[in-house]
Enzyme design. Structure first.
Site, mmCIF file in Angstrom:
data_model
loop_
_atom_site.group_PDB
_atom_site.id
_atom_site.type_symbol
_atom_site.label_atom_id
_atom_site.label_comp_id
_atom_site.label_asym_id
_atom_site.label_seq_id
_atom_site.Cartn_x
_atom_site.Cartn_y
_atom_site.Cartn_z
ATOM 1 N N GLU A 50 -10.087 -57.853 -61.692
ATOM 2 C CA GLU A 50 -8.714 -57.833 -60.797
ATOM 3 C C GLU A 50 -9.656 -57.593 -59.274
ATOM 4 O O GLU A 50 -10.235 -56.796 -59.329
ATOM 5 C CB GLU A 50 -8.027 -56.980 -61.200
ATOM 6 C CG GLU A 50 -7.154 -56.988 -62.173
ATOM 7 C CD GLU A 50 -5.932 -55.890 -62.591
ATOM 8 O OE1 GLU A 50 -5.840 -55.004 -61.411
ATOM 9 O OE2 GLU A 50 -5.279 -55.843 -63.479
ATOM 10 N N ASP A 61 0.135 -48.890 -53.733
ATOM 11 C CA ASP A 61 -1.207 -48.299 -53.690
ATOM 12 C C ASP A 61 -1.227 -46.870 -53.125
ATOM 13 O O ASP A 61 -0.764 -46.254 -52.166
ATOM 14 C CB ASP A 61 -2.171 -49.089 -52.733
ATOM 15 C CG ASP A 61 -2.266 -50.542 -53.591
ATOM 16 O OD1 ASP A 61 -2.118 -50.804 -54.707
ATOM 17 O OD2 ASP A 61 -2.332 -51.609 -52.731
#
Length: 275
Positions: A50, A61
């Protein structure tokens, strides 16, 4: 080429083990080092890669991944360079699936049609776009599937049986189960809770289920790999990279090995889970 993803998971099923899915940020700490890192990942034991698409407002995040995105942006990262990193990787590896992960805004700014065409040519296999719900499938998901890219969706501890079929519609490649409620890298997953969540998701889909958010050690990876089809590790790798940097966030001789060595340890954990 979506077949890369299917082939990889079919091979892992045959081997009777889970995938190690690694996340790093494209362009962190700079383009050349980022490419060197992802080139080192398959040899270290990564099965699926990824690659984060740097963005200025990464709301899902945690601090580690946010900081990685900002380092990349400061070093001049953009979507064109992210796709160049994928092309550079593909020049020497045509087997390892690559998934771009991030937010819709950079794709929208690039232009959806152009992005999908360029991503396909570069050798991208799939997308994870965390801020596009299934209700917005016409925006990117359906065009991506038409272009031959997997569209990988997130399921979370709050995705109940009523919501799950909606989440799984048009999902392909694998399902990414977010093992904790909250931001990336903020807590460790509970293997028992994860195990029952995987069983529940598998009642709705035949797709592989990969589990991420909070996995940091080989021991945690081993525990999750008992039931999951894949274990996703991101914040721990991004932290290892950050700790290796010199003044001004410059890469050092230890930067690529710092990430590769941790991947090697995590891979040993994943591979020992069903022995």
């Amino acid at each position: 080429m979506t077949e890369r993803m299917d082939r990889r998971f079919a091979a892992l099923r045959k081997d009777g083990r889970a995938a190690l899915v690694t996340f790093t940020m494209a362009g962190d700490p700079d383009e050349a080092t980022s490419l060197a890192i992802i080139k080192a990942l398959p040899k270290a034991g990564a099965d699926v890669i990824e690659l984060g698409m740097p963005f200025t407002d990464p709301m899902a995040d945690g601090p580690a991944v946010q900081a990685a995105g900002l380092r990349a942006l400061r070093a001049g990262a953009n979507m064109k360079k992210t796709l160049a990193i994928v092309r550079g990787f593909r020049a020497g590896d045509d087997a390892t699936p690559i998934v771009l992960m991030g937010y819709y805004n950079p794709i929208y700014v690039y232009g959806v049609e152009k992005f999908l065409a360029d991503a396909k040519v570069a050798g991208v296999d799939g997308l994870i776009v965390v801020d596009l719900p299934p209700e917005e499938d016409a925006e990117l998901c359906l065009p991506a599937l038409k272009a031959g890219l997997n569209f990988i969706r997130l399921a979370t501890p709050t995705t109940d049986d009523k919501r799950l079929p909606t989440v799984l519609t048009n999902t392909s490649g694998f399902v990414y189960y977010v093992s904790i409620a909250g931001i990336t890298g903020s807590a460790a997953p509970d293997p028992a809770a994860v195990s029952s969540a995987i069983a529940r998701i598998k009642r709705h889909t035949k797709l592989p289920v990969c589990v991420g958010f909070g996995v940091r050690t080989a021991e945690q990876a081993r525990a999750i790999a008992e039931d999951a089809d894949g274990v996703v590790v991101g914040s721990a790798l991004v932290d290892a990279l950050r700790k290796s940097l010199g003044p001004g966030d410059k890469p050092m001789a230890a930067t690529v090995p710092a990430v590769a060595d941790l991947v090697h340890e995590l891979a040993k954990g994943v591979r020992s889970s069903r022995v």
